[in-house]
Structure formats: structure tokens, C-alpha cells
Design an enzyme around this catalytic site. Structure first.
Site, PDB file in Angstrom:
ATOM      1  N   CYS A  69       0.818  -1.223   0.000  1.00  0.00           N
ATOM      2  CA  CYS A  69       0.000   0.000   0.000  1.00  0.00           C
ATOM      3  C   CYS A  69       0.844   1.262   0.000  1.00  0.00           C
ATOM      4  O   CYS A  69       0.507   2.248  -0.674  1.00  0.00           O
ATOM      5  CB  CYS A  69      -0.952  -0.006   1.197  1.00  0.00           C
ATOM      6  SG  CYS A  69      -0.126   0.145   2.804  1.00  0.00           S
ATOM      7  N   HIS A 109      -1.555   1.004   7.147  1.00  0.00           N
ATOM      8  CA  HIS A 109      -2.138   1.090   5.812  1.00  0.00           C
ATOM      9  C   HIS A 109      -2.246   2.548   5.409  1.00  0.00           C
ATOM     10  O   HIS A 109      -2.599   3.412   6.227  1.00  0.00           O
ATOM     11  CB  HIS A 109      -3.525   0.445   5.777  1.00  0.00           C
ATOM     12  CG  HIS A 109      -4.149   0.477   4.410  1.00  0.00           C
ATOM     13  ND1 HIS A 109      -3.634  -0.223   3.343  1.00  0.00           N
ATOM     14  CD2 HIS A 109      -5.228   1.150   3.927  1.00  0.00           C
ATOM     15  CE1 HIS A 109      -4.370   0.001   2.264  1.00  0.00           C
ATOM     16  NE2 HIS A 109      -5.337   0.836   2.596  1.00  0.00           N
ATOM     17  N   ASP A 124      -8.479   3.918  -2.961  1.00  0.00           N
ATOM     18  CA  ASP A 124      -7.555   2.912  -2.449  1.00  0.00           C
ATOM     19  C   ASP A 124      -7.300   1.851  -3.515  1.00  0.00           C
ATOM     20  O   ASP A 124      -8.216   1.165  -3.950  1.00  0.00           O
ATOM     21  CB  ASP A 124      -8.138   2.253  -1.191  1.00  0.00           C
ATOM     22  CG  ASP A 124      -7.103   1.466  -0.400  1.00  0.00           C
ATOM     23  OD1 ASP A 124      -6.054   1.109  -0.977  1.00  0.00           O
ATOM     24  OD2 ASP A 124      -7.346   1.205   0.796  1.00  0.00           O
TER      25      ASP A 124
END
Length: 258
Positions: A69, A109, A124
Site C-alpha cells: 500500500c 495502511h 484505495d
């Protein structure tokens, strides 16, 4: 300065060279999901580099690799910023469904907060194949994309004021918690991306510093490869086969190209 904008569009096969608008984001997110895999191979190879714009451009766009991420969403943030969209990043605490609680080793994250016409949305592309292919508003409204339904509900606890939830197509019957985040803790530089990388690489509770994993969405579902298994979802049908460790590299090339 590198040509991040053109390189990103070429990497995901987005042929439109016009201005990127909010309305075109679902197409960009869908192409990114099937093109850029979520993977930890650099960690497993002990090939760790500072997270900079040059690094994520070279790794994902030039060398055509994937990432975690803090690499994928950092690159996406820079791309959206380069295209004039009103974006910042935010750090989240992921929910661990195995233990029924949020992770205790920090905000590991990173996702993107986008403001459009006075409304905030989560973007995302780096949530391990569980990410939405559309912007998700912070209003509680349910939105749908090819891989499932998503929503963000208001929450009040010590680690966040919103919770991202998902109901993945063919996989979830009920809503599942993904992560919690604080909408008021904006990130506009890459210091936090590097801090997340440090935790993911070094922390004993990290799930991404132990065994290799690589996954991406496909037009029919998804494909996930570990050192012991190959899992494919194809039009709602699950196929999982055990593999030998020596098969990993061959299967990686077949299903992920690198």
C-alpha cells in the site's frame, strides 16, 4: 522531473490523454487493479529502498513491478495530484479478522482522501485485492464496483473517526471491516510512507515480512500466489491448488508477468 503522468497511463493501459476528471476515476482504478499487483517480493528479497517519487516510479512504472500500500497508493496519490485533483493521504489501522481486533502495531495502511465538490471520498488501490474500484464517499452511502460493495461509516474511538467496510462479490455474505482511519490526519509528504514501510519490514507482527505473496484482480475475479498455493476466483468459482516452493517463480511469470 520524471513524466509520471504519461508513465502511469501507459502502465495501466489508460489511453485517454485528456484531463483526468472525477468521473473517469472508476476506469483508472479498475485498470490499476488488474495491472499493478499487490506484493511483498522486494521485502522477501531484502531489497528495501526509501519511498520516494523516483523509487515508486521506477519500481512500478518503469520496471513494471507491484508493491504494497505504501508504494501503490503513494504512486496513485502523486498521479492524482499531478492531474490537479484535491487529494491527501491518510494512515489507517487494519482490522485483523483472525483475532477479531484491530492490529496493535500501528497505522500500517495508507490510502487517499479525495475532495470533490465539497465531499470527501476514499481512494484505495493497495488493499490486497480488497479495494474498491470506485471512490467511496464518507457519507455512509453504499457504492458498488465489479468486485463488490463498499461503504464508510462514522465511528468514534481512539484510533479513527471512520471505518471502511466491504462486502466482496462471491466472498462475503455480510459486511466486513477493512480498516479505520482519521479523516483529520492528512499526509502530504512521503515521511509516513517510509514509516509504514519500516513497520511492515521490521515488526514481528507484520504479515508481509514472512512469506511471499502476490495478488491482483482479473476481469473474471482474482489470482493470488504464495509459496505454497495458487488461488483463483473465476466468475464466482474458487480454485485453489497446493504448489511446491520451486514452482513459485514459474507461476509468478505466468500469472503476473514478472
Amino acid at each position: 522531473m520524471n513524466n509520471l503522468n504519461d508513465l502511469f497511463r501507459a502502465r495501466i493501459g489508460y489511453s485517454d490523454q485528456g484531463a483526468l476528471t472525477f468521473e473517469r476515476l472508476p476506469e483508472v482504478l479498475a485498470l490499476t487493479a488488474v495491472t499493478v499487483p499487490f506484493e511483498n517480493l522486494c521485502i522477501m528479497d531484502n531489497n528495501i529502498n526509501p519511498v520516494t517519487e523516483e523509487y515508486v516510479v521506477d519500481k512500478i512504472l518503469v520496471n513494471r513491478e507491484g508493491g504494497l500500500c505504501y508504494e501503490i497508493n503513494t504512486l496513485l496519490y502523486l498521479f492524482l495530484l499531478r492531474n490537479g485533483l484535491d487529494v491527501v493521504m491518510t494512515r489507517s489501522v487494519v482490522y485483523d479478522h483472525e483475532i477479531g481486533a484491530y492490529y496493535t502495531h500501528g497505522r500500517t495502511h495508507i490510502s487517499i482522501l479525495l475532495k470533490h465538490e465539497g465531499q470527501l471520498y476514499i481512494i484505495d488501490s493497495g488493499f490486497g485485492g480488497n479495494h474498491p474500484l470506485v471512490p467511496v464517499p464518507l457519507t455512509g452511502e453504499t457504492v458498488a464496483s465489479a468486485n463488490g460493495e463498499f461503504r464508510i461509516r462514522r465511528a468514534e474511538h481512539a484510533i479513527g473517526n471512520y471505518v471502511f467496510e466491504m462486502k466482496l462479490k462471491h466472498k462475503d455474505e455480510d459486511w466486513r471491516t477493512g480498516y479505520t482511519f482519521d479523516s483529520e490526519r492528512a499526509i502530504t509528504d512521503l515521511v509516513d510512507s517510509n514509516e509504514i514501510q519500516r513497520i511492515v519490514v521490521e515488526h514481528p507482527l507484520s504479515k508481509f515480512n514472512k512469506t511471499p505473496v502476490i495478488t491482483r484482480l482479473t476481469p473474471e475475479g482474482s489470482v493470488t500466489l504464495t509459496q505454497n498455493s495458487l488461488t483463483r476466483w473465476t466468475n464466482g468459482q474458487l480454485s485453489k491448488e497446493q504448489i511446491e516452493e520451486e514452482q513459485f517463480e514459474e507461476l509468478r511469470k505466468v500469472y503476473f508477468g514478472k
